[in-house]
Design a protein around this motif. Sequence first.
Motif, mmCIF file in Angstrom:
data_model
loop_
_atom_site.group_PDB
_atom_site.id
_atom_site.type_symbol
_atom_site.label_atom_id
_atom_site.label_comp_id
_atom_site.label_asym_id
_atom_site.label_seq_id
_atom_site.Cartn_x
_atom_site.Cartn_y
_atom_site.Cartn_z
ATOM 1 N N ALA A 165 31.974 23.356 -19.390
ATOM 2 C CA ALA A 165 31.757 22.896 -18.074
ATOM 3 C C ALA A 165 30.905 21.388 -18.684
ATOM 4 O O ALA A 165 31.194 20.353 -18.114
ATOM 5 C CB ALA A 165 30.811 23.764 -17.403
ATOM 6 N N THR A 166 30.046 21.443 -19.522
ATOM 7 C CA THR A 166 29.302 20.454 -19.940
ATOM 8 C C THR A 166 30.315 19.390 -20.567
ATOM 9 O O THR A 166 30.350 18.131 -20.117
ATOM 10 C CB THR A 166 28.319 20.687 -21.093
ATOM 11 N N THR A 207 29.066 13.309 -9.982
ATOM 12 C CA THR A 207 28.469 13.716 -8.655
ATOM 13 C C THR A 207 27.402 15.101 -8.575
ATOM 14 O O THR A 207 27.632 15.658 -9.685
ATOM 15 C CB THR A 207 29.776 14.143 -7.853
ATOM 16 N N ALA A 208 26.706 15.198 -7.583
ATOM 17 C CA ALA A 208 25.986 16.479 -7.579
ATOM 18 C C ALA A 208 26.801 17.709 -7.604
ATOM 19 O O ALA A 208 26.357 18.654 -8.334
ATOM 20 C CB ALA A 208 25.244 16.318 -6.316
ATOM 21 N N GLY A 209 28.044 17.627 -7.246
ATOM 22 C CA GLY A 209 28.807 18.620 -7.400
ATOM 23 C C GLY A 209 29.116 19.046 -8.842
ATOM 24 O O GLY A 209 29.399 20.225 -9.163
ATOM 25 N N ASP A 210 29.469 17.858 -9.822
ATOM 26 C CA ASP A 210 29.906 17.907 -10.979
ATOM 27 C C ASP A 210 28.369 18.808 -11.687
ATOM 28 O O ASP A 210 28.683 19.659 -12.563
ATOM 29 C CB ASP A 210 30.015 16.815 -11.708
ATOM 30 N N VAL A 215 28.046 22.425 -13.779
ATOM 31 C CA VAL A 215 27.496 22.754 -15.187
ATOM 32 C C VAL A 215 26.228 23.760 -14.841
ATOM 33 O O VAL A 215 26.189 24.843 -15.779
ATOM 34 C CB VAL A 215 27.014 21.522 -15.661
ATOM 35 N N LEU A 216 25.501 23.669 -13.793
ATOM 36 C CA LEU A 216 24.325 24.575 -13.683
ATOM 37 C C LEU A 216 24.887 25.973 -13.518
ATOM 38 O O LEU A 216 24.204 26.904 -13.930
ATOM 39 C CB LEU A 216 23.334 24.073 -12.594
ATOM 40 N N SER A 217 25.914 25.928 -12.678
ATOM 41 C CA SER A 217 26.339 27.470 -12.446
ATOM 42 C C SER A 217 26.939 28.110 -13.584
ATOM 43 O O SER A 217 27.180 29.416 -13.734
ATOM 44 C CB SER A 217 27.536 27.202 -11.113
#
Length: 193
Positions: free
Chosen positions: A118-119, A133-136, A140-142
């Motif tokens: 993801a990173t 974006t915030a979604g991107d 990564v956080l999820s």
Amino acid sequence: MRLEILNSGYGAATKALFTVIRVVSRQPLPDAAKLVFYRPDFYGARAKKFTHEAMRGPSAWSVADRELMAAYVSKVNDSPFCIGAHTATAGQAYQDSAKVAAVLADLDSAPIEDGLRATLRMLGKLTREGTVTAGDMREVLSAGITRRQIEDALAVCTAFDTTNRLADAFGFELLTPEGYASGAKILLKRGYR
């Protein structure tokens, strides 16, 4: 276009250092090293410090992971010198060149952890499009990556986005596989100082 300054723009002491490095390593000095010695007060000293901190400073990412990030950003930027250098370094750091090759060939099927995938996906988008974006970031956080890890990955991306552009602007000469392997050993031993 290759700029001749990378071959001749140095004082006697720096030229002597280059000779010692060439003799000890038995390889030509890479243009990346020459660049940081050219006008170190303007670029080299700051670039070495920033890159060393991004690549070898404290981080939850391993050295191998950060070298893989550098190789991946370089691939997205299509920077042949940097692809070769950081593919070799990541392969040696992981002790698994096949893993690195798999990531660079097809990120989605490569045998890596979901958080790293993801990173890398986010770094690839940032490199290609210049924005995320915030979604991107939520993606990564999820995947279990911390905010600090994202900051560390962004520092790697910044260092190599800059280096890739300089490598292409200055026409860095490609090395032989032995040259990249030798450079990788030095980077793993000394870092980017």
